[in-house]
Design an enzyme around this catalytic site. Sequence first.
Site, PDB file in Angstrom:
ATOM      1  N   ARG A 143       9.686  26.602  53.164  1.00 46.55           N
ATOM      2  CA  ARG A 143       9.489  27.242  51.846  1.00 46.55           C
ATOM      3  C   ARG A 143       8.621  26.381  50.933  1.00 46.55           C
ATOM      4  O   ARG A 143       7.602  26.837  50.401  1.00 46.55           O
ATOM      5  CB  ARG A 143      10.860  27.468  51.175  1.00 46.55           C
ATOM      6  N   ILE A 144       9.015  25.105  50.749  1.00 47.00           N
ATOM      7  CA  ILE A 144       8.298  24.255  49.782  1.00 47.00           C
ATOM      8  C   ILE A 144       6.943  23.827  50.358  1.00 47.00           C
ATOM      9  O   ILE A 144       5.911  23.954  49.688  1.00 47.00           O
ATOM     10  CB  ILE A 144       9.158  23.028  49.393  1.00 47.00           C
ATOM     11  N   ARG A 178      13.510  13.896  50.710  1.00 46.12           N
ATOM     12  CA  ARG A 178      14.737  13.119  50.653  1.00 46.12           C
ATOM     13  C   ARG A 178      14.451  11.652  50.897  1.00 46.12           C
ATOM     14  O   ARG A 178      13.600  11.305  51.738  1.00 46.12           O
ATOM     15  CB  ARG A 178      15.732  13.562  51.754  1.00 46.12           C
ATOM     16  N   ASP A 203       9.831  11.049  44.502  1.00 47.01           N
ATOM     17  CA  ASP A 203      10.863  11.644  43.643  1.00 47.01           C
ATOM     18  C   ASP A 203      12.258  11.318  44.167  1.00 47.01           C
ATOM     19  O   ASP A 203      13.244  11.540  43.485  1.00 47.01           O
ATOM     20  CB  ASP A 203      10.669  13.173  43.595  1.00 47.01           C
ATOM     21  N   GLU A 215      20.043   6.215  45.362  1.00 51.62           N
ATOM     22  CA  GLU A 215      19.737   6.796  44.045  1.00 51.62           C
ATOM     23  C   GLU A 215      20.883   6.518  43.081  1.00 51.62           C
ATOM     24  O   GLU A 215      22.038   6.776  43.436  1.00 51.62           O
ATOM     25  CB  GLU A 215      19.490   8.302  44.190  1.00 51.62           C
ATOM     26  N   HIS A 247      14.349  12.001  40.957  1.00 49.56           N
ATOM     27  CA  HIS A 247      14.877  13.154  41.711  1.00 49.56           C
ATOM     28  C   HIS A 247      14.965  14.387  40.804  1.00 49.56           C
ATOM     29  O   HIS A 247      16.039  14.975  40.616  1.00 49.56           O
ATOM     30  CB  HIS A 247      16.241  12.832  42.333  1.00 49.56           C
TER      31      HIS A 247
END
Length: 313
Positions: A151-152, A232, A256, A261, A279
């Site tokens: 999709r992305i 990720r 990102d 994190e 993120h």
Amino acid sequence: MEPWRVLVTDGLQDTGISILSKEAQVDDHKGISAEELLKEIGNYDALIVRGRTKVTSEVIEAGKKLKVIGRAGVGVDNIDTAYAKEKGVIVVNAPTATTTAVAELAMGMVFALAREIPRADASMKRGEWAKKEFEGVELYGKTLGIIGFGRIGSTVGQMAAAVGMRIMACCLFRIPETIRIIGGELLMMDDIIEKSDFITIHTPLSDETRGMINAEAFARMKDGVYLICTARGGIIDEKALLDALNSGKVAGAALDVFETEPPVFKELINHPKVIATPHMAGQTNEAQRRASMDIAKEVTAALKGDKLHWKIV
Ligand SMILES: NC(=O)c1ccc[n+]([C@@H]2O[C@H](COP(=O)([O-])OP(=O)(O)OC[C@H]3O[C@@H](n4cnc5c(N)ncnc54)[C@H](O)[C@@H]3O)[C@@H](O)[C@H]2O)c1
Ligand SMILES: O=C(O)CC[C@@H](O)C(=O)O
């Protein structure tokens, strides 16, 4: 009958809360600690999370009434889906809500890297006029390698093709029609690594993709390649990336997502050739509104035993 009880632990826009509230009692406990969650989860029929809450086997085990776990977003790597399946707990996500938002940030990163926009802005804010320092590269005619053309990735492909980039993509499973429409090429990952001027990563984190962009991959890349990752943390070996930035192999990286994190590897974040964001790729008002509505409807459907659109397990 007692109303269903839904626990929301990473926040959810009001639109989603309103949909859920028609069918259930909703407790918005944003930022709940892991210990508190273990104590509370036994009271709930449904749990809705984003990426922060770790839904471990212990949480699922403690969720004696738990019927469904909803992920208001795409990646379910923070949920023990195998254990949920074993326990008969449904896991659903909202996979289409943030596609445009993530693709737009990835494209923004491509532009920002090519022209060093953040570094130029920072120099202006220091009162400098460092015009001579900033000679960028054009995107037109450059090759964008897209690893993961789902999709992305395929949305990024359409956007980049519109600015005249040549698109090469690799994908594990289904091959979307998009690659043909935008005149791109479907190649093996090795070719993408070796031939791209810019590489953008859009795969999930899995046993196969963990550490996929490592020292060996960097060695095979073109000198002066640019790397973008909104997928990720853990897919890129961060130490190998730092070495590749220091040697000049990688001309710039935009990240990102991080192995830990918030990130602890400060040397990477502070590197002058790195653009880092917290993120936030899926975090537009529109995307979060869609995610809240999609997950609210899906969780409600799971509680009612209705047809599901996005069942993971
Ligand atoms: N930064 C953010 O805020 C943010 C937001 C949304 C999604 N994401 C990440 O983006 C990822 C992609 O999202 P999507 O909606 O495009 O998912 P998707 O499932 O539509 O696409 C992922 C694609 O990766 C491909 N793939 C999987 N393993 C591969 C491999 N080893 N080599 C090559 N291709 C491989 C799959 O075939 C699939 O087409 C998510 O899994 C999530 O981790 C991040
Ligand atoms: O919800 C988040 O905090 C991040 C979302 C994103 O990484 C996703 O996989 O949807």
